[in-house]
Design a protein around this motif. Structure first.
Motif, PDB file in Angstrom:
ATOM      1  N   GLY A   1     -14.723   2.990   7.130  1.00  0.00           N
ATOM      2  CA  GLY A   1     -15.054   3.833   6.108  1.00  0.00           C
ATOM      3  C   GLY A   1     -13.906   4.625   5.711  1.00  0.00           C
ATOM      4  O   GLY A   1     -13.890   5.961   5.548  1.00  0.00           O
ATOM      5  N   LEU A   2     -12.941   4.037   5.105  1.00  0.00           N
ATOM      6  CA  LEU A   2     -11.612   4.613   4.584  1.00  0.00           C
ATOM      7  C   LEU A   2     -11.535   3.943   3.040  1.00  0.00           C
ATOM      8  O   LEU A   2     -12.030   2.957   2.979  1.00  0.00           O
ATOM      9  CB  LEU A   2     -10.623   4.360   5.368  1.00  0.00           C
ATOM     10  N   SER A   3     -10.513   4.584   2.295  1.00  0.00           N
ATOM     11  CA  SER A   3     -10.293   4.028   1.233  1.00  0.00           C
ATOM     12  C   SER A   3      -9.027   2.943   1.370  1.00  0.00           C
ATOM     13  O   SER A   3      -8.644   2.759   2.719  1.00  0.00           O
ATOM     14  CB  SER A   3      -9.488   4.986   0.178  1.00  0.00           C
ATOM     15  N   GLN A   4      -8.971   1.945   0.725  1.00  0.00           N
ATOM     16  CA  GLN A   4      -8.007   0.823   0.848  1.00  0.00           C
ATOM     17  C   GLN A   4      -6.756   1.514   1.218  1.00  0.00           C
ATOM     18  O   GLN A   4      -5.892   0.797   2.408  1.00  0.00           O
ATOM     19  CB  GLN A   4      -8.051  -0.242  -0.003  1.00  0.00           C
ATOM     20  N   SER A   5      -6.036   2.370   0.407  1.00  0.00           N
ATOM     21  CA  SER A   5      -4.919   2.747   0.549  1.00  0.00           C
ATOM     22  C   SER A   5      -4.726   3.521   1.786  1.00  0.00           C
ATOM     23  O   SER A   5      -3.770   3.522   2.704  1.00  0.00           O
ATOM     24  CB  SER A   5      -4.599   3.741  -0.494  1.00  0.00           C
TER      25      SER A   5
END
Length: 157
Positions: free
Chosen positions: A30-34
């Motif tokens: 549940g995170l952005s890729q960065s």
């Protein structure tokens, strides 16, 4: 390093699939890729993630036998231990080596092709190790559990 629930989710996922792409890992936790990449980089730099490797089958590579070997040394002086540890690291059949408390100084897990191969390892390596006074070998009949993943739970955070 203090781990939160997202760090634990990242670690749990990596234990199950070390080849997962950053995009898939980010989606799974549940995170952005960065953000996922930054967290993973921090976990690697802190030493929580020590590396990535393929898990090979000893049996498929011809090493059908696992020996558990207890080693006693002539003493537990720093030089005695360091001499033995430097030598045992060179033996390619040693899968793990642990300094122990109790009756024996070390316990080894060794992969061998068969009994004749173990005899060779015993003669060429184990009995040639510095300061060894006793070697006690047992042979695994069947492997029941061989985990590489630690059971991580959110309450560890």
């Amino acid at each position: 390093m203090s781990l939160d629930r997202i760090d634990i989710a990242i670690l749990d996922t990596l234990q199950k699939d070390g080849r997962i792409s950053n995009a898939a890992l980010a989606e799974k936790v549940g995170l952005s890729q960065s953000a996922c990449s930054r967290r993973l980089d921090n976990l690697e730099k802190s030493g929580v993630v020590r590396g990535y490797h393929a898990r090979l089958s000893n049996a498929a590579l011809g090493h059908q036998m696992t020996a558990i070997v207890h080693i006693s040394l002539s003493g537990q002086f720093e030089k005695t231990l360091s001499d033995f540890e430097a030598a045992i690291k060179r033996c390619p059949n040693v899968l793990s080596c642990h300094l122990m408390s109790g009756e024996y100084d070390y316990i080894l897990r060794i992969a061998a092709k068969d009994l004749a191969d173990y005899e060779r390892i015993h003669k060429e390596w184990l009995s040639a190790m510095p300061h060894v006074t006793k070697i006690n070998s047992s042979f695994a009949l069947r492997e029941i559990v061989d985990r590489t993943a630690l059971g991580l739970k959110p309450e560890m955070a």
